[in-house]
Write an enzyme that holds these catalytic residues in place. Structure first.
Site, PDB file in Angstrom:
ATOM      1  N   GLU A 157      27.653  -1.550 -20.566  1.00 26.04           N
ATOM      2  CA  GLU A 157      28.648  -1.381 -19.508  1.00 26.04           C
ATOM      3  C   GLU A 157      28.212  -1.915 -18.147  1.00 26.04           C
ATOM      4  O   GLU A 157      28.135  -1.156 -17.170  1.00 26.04           O
ATOM      5  CB  GLU A 157      29.029   0.097 -19.369  1.00 26.04           C
ATOM      6  CG  GLU A 157      29.693   0.663 -20.596  1.00 26.04           C
ATOM      7  CD  GLU A 157      30.119   2.131 -20.425  1.00 26.04           C
ATOM      8  OE1 GLU A 157      29.933   2.700 -19.341  1.00 26.04           O
ATOM      9  OE2 GLU A 157      30.630   2.699 -21.396  1.00 26.04           O
ATOM     10  N   GLU A 350      30.975   2.778 -28.330  1.00 29.52           N
ATOM     11  CA  GLU A 350      31.059   4.150 -27.805  1.00 29.52           C
ATOM     12  C   GLU A 350      32.497   4.617 -27.876  1.00 29.52           C
ATOM     13  O   GLU A 350      33.416   3.868 -27.545  1.00 29.52           O
ATOM     14  CB  GLU A 350      30.643   4.241 -26.326  1.00 29.52           C
ATOM     15  CG  GLU A 350      29.179   4.200 -26.080  1.00 29.52           C
ATOM     16  CD  GLU A 350      28.827   4.369 -24.596  1.00 29.52           C
ATOM     17  OE1 GLU A 350      29.585   5.030 -23.851  1.00 29.52           O
ATOM     18  OE2 GLU A 350      27.788   3.821 -24.199  1.00 29.52           O
TER      19      GLU A 350
HETATM   20  O1  IFM Z   1      27.579   8.880 -20.815  1.00 27.08           O
HETATM   21  C1  IFM Z   1      28.245   7.685 -20.617  1.00 27.08           C
HETATM   22  C2  IFM Z   1      27.422   6.516 -21.153  1.00 27.08           C
HETATM   23  O2  IFM Z   1      26.164   6.468 -20.581  1.00 27.08           O
HETATM   24  C3  IFM Z   1      28.120   5.212 -20.857  1.00 27.08           C
HETATM   25  N1  IFM Z   1      29.492   5.234 -21.324  1.00 27.08           N
HETATM   26  C4  IFM Z   1      30.299   6.373 -20.951  1.00 27.08           C
HETATM   27  C5  IFM Z   1      29.583   7.668 -21.304  1.00 27.08           C
HETATM   28  C6  IFM Z   1      30.458   8.875 -20.924  1.00 27.08           C
HETATM   29  O3  IFM Z   1      30.720   8.871 -19.565  1.00 27.08           O
END
Ligand code: IFM
Length: 436
Positions: A157, A350
């Protein structure tokens, strides 16, 4: 609520996993160098509950127990991140060496991310040099782990790290540069491209990146709202994807980059084996409102050319994020339509939600809904090859500290005891069913 209708069958070889990141779970802060997150966390008022990640889940000392939880869950793969500050400390790679050995012994495929926001303190993404240093660190990690790691992720990200960390100042390093943060985006992309080359030079294959994406919906059909939403879409969905997949910055942002970036774009567009998408929720965006807005704790400055608006209607998680599974299908089909043949196979790197409690029917409903939405994308012809739940266990949720719980496993942050939640048993059962 637990669901009874079986989730449709995914193709053989589909990769089921869970994700974590180093700074959020590892602890053992005295066994590594400091990162920008340690510096940021020490500043008063930065973290909602005043906590630090010095101990977090103490994963470095409890990784045997955590690998057993992964094996018990029955996942194919575990996405974790390597801490660059730990690798810089003496013997720092030893921990990852052991972790990778343990994962392989447990039959869980290790999928390391090489950067998940914990930049060594003293380094700065505004400096181009950071990209070259990153590639050297990546070569060191690949040299040590590459005999057992068969799938790699360069960055996590970079959009959030740029926007929240460097434009709005609510994540480390706490800079509020607004559009002057664009070099931070460019240098992370360059770091990615150089890392892909370093990985390939070491013999690595199966390389991807984990970018956050989601549909951006205009607040209304008024021209000003549509235009503002279009601009936000450029930031979230194109600023990183276009250079990676098309080798160019999108019109409207490319002009803002300083200097000639043509040669860098060639490095950035090194072909990828797959493209990771982190999806949580869609965003509703309208024209600027002329005043600073507090949006879920994020102070959005008045001078931004857009304003983020609330999505009313769907249920929200404990974090206040709307639960909209169909938006996962939407973003995946949008990417397929937008990039066509330039889009390699996709992995959802994710997806998850924050809810309290060990009995967590809301998380089960969230995951169930999103996995079905993923299947609909597959039926619509998107080449999706894997899905990773965020997260294996409750952890340090950045500026929110320990106030948000995304885990399939509950962690008591006083005793560090791990307790699998109802959603852990549900996901385990889903994986069993998927394997027939
Ligand atoms: O915890 C975070 C992760 O580190 C990166 N993506 C979003 C998750 C939830 O906010």
């Amino acid at each position: 609520m637990a669901t009874t209708n079986p989730v449709p069958r995914f193709p053989d070889g589909f990769l089921w996993g869970v994700s974590t990141s180093a700074h959020q779970i590892e602890g053992a802060a005295d066994e590594r160098e400091a990162s920008v997150w340690d510096v940021f966390t020490a500043e008063p008022g930065r973290i909602l509950d005043g906590s630090t990640a010095e101990v977090a889940c103490d994963h470095v000392h409890r990784h045997t127990e955590d690998v057993a939880l992964l094996a018990g869950l029955g996942v194919d793969a575990y996405r974790f991140s390597v801490s660059w500050p730990r690798v810089r400390a003496r013997g720092g790679l030893d921990f990852y060496d052991r972790l990778v050995d343990d994962l392989c012994a447990a039959g869980v495929r290790p999928v390391p991310t090489l950067f998940h926001w914990d930049l060594p303190a003293g380094l700065d993404w505004r400096e181009r040099d950071t990209a070259e240093r990153f590639a050297a660190y990546v070569a060191e990690v690949a040299g040590r782990l590459g005999d057992r790691v068969t799938k790699w992720i360069t960055l996590n990200e970079p959009a959030e790290h740029t926007l929240l960390g460097h434009a709005l100042g609510i994540h480390a390093p706490g800079l509020r540069l607004l559009f002057d943060a664009l070099p931070v985006a460019h240098h992370q992309l360059l770091a990615h491209g150089l890392a892909v080359r370093a990985l390939r030079a070491s013999g690595a294959r199966d390389i991807g990146i984990a970018n956050s994406h989601g549909p951006v919906w205009p607040a209304s059909q008024e021209a000003a709202d549509v235009e503002a939403a279009g601009f936000y879409d450029l930031l979230l969905n194109r600023l990183f994807a276009d250079p990676l997949l098309l080798g160019s910055y999108p019109d409207g942002l490319g002009e803002l980059m300083s200097g000639d970036v043509t040669a860098d774009l060639e490095i950035i567009a090194e072909p990828l084996d797959w493209y990771g998408i982190n999806y949580y929720a869609p965003t509703r965006v309208g024209a600027p409102q002329g005043t600073e807005i507090d949006f879920g704790g994020v102070r959005m400055p008045a001078e931004l050319p857009f304003s983020v608006r609330e999505i009313t209607g769907p249920q929200v998680t404990d974090f206040g994020w709307p639960v909209v599974p169909e938006a996962l299908t939407e973003i995946l089909t949008t990417f397929r339509d937008r990039y066509g043949d330039r889009l390699p196979p996709v992995v959802v790197t994710e997806n998850g939600c924050s809810y309290e409690g060990v009995d967590d029917p809301e998380r089960i409903a969230y995951l169930d809904g999103h996995i079905r939405a993923l299947h609909r994308a597959l039926e619509a012809g998107v080449d999706v090859r894997g899905y990773f739940v965020w997260s294996l266990m409750d952890n340090f949720e950045w500026a929110e500290g320990y106030a948000r719980r995304f885990g399939l496993v509950h962690v008591d942050f006083d005793t560090l005891e791990r307790t699998p939640k109802a959603s852990y048993a549900w996901y385990r059962e889903l994986l069993r069913e998927q394997r027939g």
